[in-house]
Design a protein around this motif. Sequence first.
Motif, mmCIF file in Angstrom:
data_model
loop_
_atom_site.group_PDB
_atom_site.id
_atom_site.type_symbol
_atom_site.label_atom_id
_atom_site.label_comp_id
_atom_site.label_asym_id
_atom_site.label_seq_id
_atom_site.Cartn_x
_atom_site.Cartn_y
_atom_site.Cartn_z
ATOM 1 N N HIS A 505 -1.593 12.103 29.279
ATOM 2 C CA HIS A 505 -0.536 11.138 28.981
ATOM 3 C C HIS A 505 -0.743 9.794 29.683
ATOM 4 N N SER A 506 -1.835 9.676 30.470
ATOM 5 C CA SER A 506 -2.061 8.448 31.238
ATOM 6 C C SER A 506 -2.377 7.280 30.311
ATOM 7 N N TYR A 507 -2.025 6.085 30.806
ATOM 8 C CA TYR A 507 -2.343 4.883 30.043
ATOM 9 C C TYR A 507 -3.044 3.902 30.985
ATOM 10 N N ARG A 508 -4.303 3.576 30.659
ATOM 11 C CA ARG A 508 -5.114 2.666 31.474
ATOM 12 C C ARG A 508 -5.721 1.635 30.530
ATOM 13 N N CYS A 509 -5.628 0.347 30.893
ATOM 14 C CA CYS A 509 -6.080 -0.680 29.951
ATOM 15 C C CYS A 509 -6.428 -1.968 30.667
ATOM 16 N N LEU A 510 -6.894 -2.945 29.886
ATOM 17 C CA LEU A 510 -6.999 -4.329 30.319
ATOM 18 C C LEU A 510 -5.870 -5.091 29.641
ATOM 19 N N MET A 511 -5.079 -5.751 30.450
ATOM 20 C CA MET A 511 -4.024 -6.593 29.893
ATOM 21 C C MET A 511 -4.571 -8.002 29.726
#
Length: 659
Positions: A505-511
Amino acid sequence: MTSKKEENNSHGDELRCGQCHKPYRDPRLLNCLHSFCMECVQEHVTKNKWKRSLLCPLCQKEMLIPKDGLSTIARDFYIKARQEVGKLTPTSECDMCQEKEFAQSRCLNCDVNLCRTCKEKHCSPESDQVHHFLEFVEQPVVTQSKPHPSTKLTQMSYCNKHPDQEISIFCTKCKINICANCKEEKHGAHAVQETANMAKSIRGSLTHFLGAIKEYLPEFEEFVKQVRKGQKELDKDLDNTIKDIQARSKFLQREIEKISQQVISEVKEKHKAESDDLNKEAKNIINSYKSIATVAASAERILKIGSDINVIESSKRIQKRFMQVEDELPSLSRDSVATVGFVPGGLKADSLPKMFGQISKGEIALPTLPVPWGIRVAKEFEMCSIGGFKVKSAADTVQAIAPISDTEAWICSGWGSKDVYLYSITGERKKKVTLDIQVDHMCVTPSGEILVSSYEDKYIRKINKEHVVCDFAIPHLYPGGMVMTKRKELFVCAVDSYTTRRASHSYRCLMKMSEYGMNIDEIDEDGDTVLFGAPYRIAEAPNRDLCITDREEGKLRVIRIDQEGCLKFVYTGPKEVKTKQPFNPLGLCCDRGNNLLISDWGNHCVHMVNGDGQFLGFILSQKDGLFKPNAMSLDKLGNLWIGDGNATVRVYKYGKRDY
């Protein structure tokens, strides 16, 4: 095979000639930096009948023979200085003056010790000769109350055009050494440096190159040892093989001897049986012969010498005996006797060698020549230390560096710290700003303002040019590493939690944000491929690619994508080089040549990776004093700033070498 002389010399005294392996006599320095006795050079050239050029006996590099002959090849005063260092001591007297003053230097050209006054006379401007001196320099030693004298090689050079002027200036445009008068006459508009400062800069640059070579030498030496070990194993295998062949020969000889004795015994047994039977027959025959012969002899005597009456009286008896002779003839039980012979066994042309044995093929694994990554990188890139300072007295991690010029940078040291400091390259603390958030990372905007992210709070603050802290953005995720691109777009490493283990369920990104802090887009996948596990730091490449260190648990890596999120490559450490610890990337930056520099915390080094993700080498390592490097940044001039785990910041002049 390596000769014993060569083997000894490879590990031997550096003051021994590489050709004759004896202490140098009149050492000469070739262009390739190999030194040999003058006599050895002459013999080498004469033996090979060279006229215009010669090949170095050691490395085979070609060098033109000076027009004025071999005698004009430069003397190696560095070796001579090492040889004659014992001839200049604090108690040595001047060889020239009558006052017997203590000598301060020794002229290596003229082999004389000189006091300060005599030295000035000795190297007068009127002299055409350049003199090289071995001089005392004072080296303070901590453990001694008095300075400790040591020696150094110096040189007095005067200008050809202005004989009374000593050469002390370097023209950086013309790349020549000049005197003060030459500077005023012809080089007034050119950038110049004091020769001492230029030499210091060159020493710094070449020292890093030398360090890369010296760092490689132990690996190369180990490689040489392994090759020699292979040579010994090869010779040992030969000896063992010969012993095996000889042992096989002796074995076969013994086996053949056994078979021979068995056949002989069998022959003897058969011969004895036949011989015994024949002997019995022969004995009977002989006895019969003797009996008949004796009867004949006896009858002959009677008939020859007997009287008539004796003949008449014996006639019946003799006749009767004659009638019995035929009955006494022997009768043989067989008509032949078996003889014993030997017929050699069948032997084909190749059966004996096959029975003896064949040569088998083994293999001795030779070592792989260690790849000189450090030398390759140092050959192409210049890395010269130009500054270094401690941010804190206690050990702490420098986690963020944001250069605002080629002489100043904002720095934060210590996880949980709310303070950032403006430091000069010389280590002068110029400004302190305290924020209301714990600092994770910093970056510089094109206008010169500083953006600060917080790993504890979902804030990005801004420090304006007046050093006032104000709000910039409140993202919905925890911000980490940031970079402001030339197009004034801010990319931020963002996570929904600071655990490095990514769950389903993790959310990892470049904003992606505007220069005013408004959210524009988020990059988290390339098609169906999840890009990030725990994005940490980010840098922009000259071609606008984005490079990110990802610290996902068990998957530490560096990712390169374009600004649309298309994956270019994943770098997990060098496959060609075995590191002591697993790859542990933290900070990173991109140079103008599209190369990626990555700090490796666990291995105390900086990796260089090209635009295709190929490992080029370690541009800095523990030999350069690096300890747990973390924060990295390149300033506008291209200087590399590195912060480590010991609250230390180092600054290096970095760039392509100018040949």
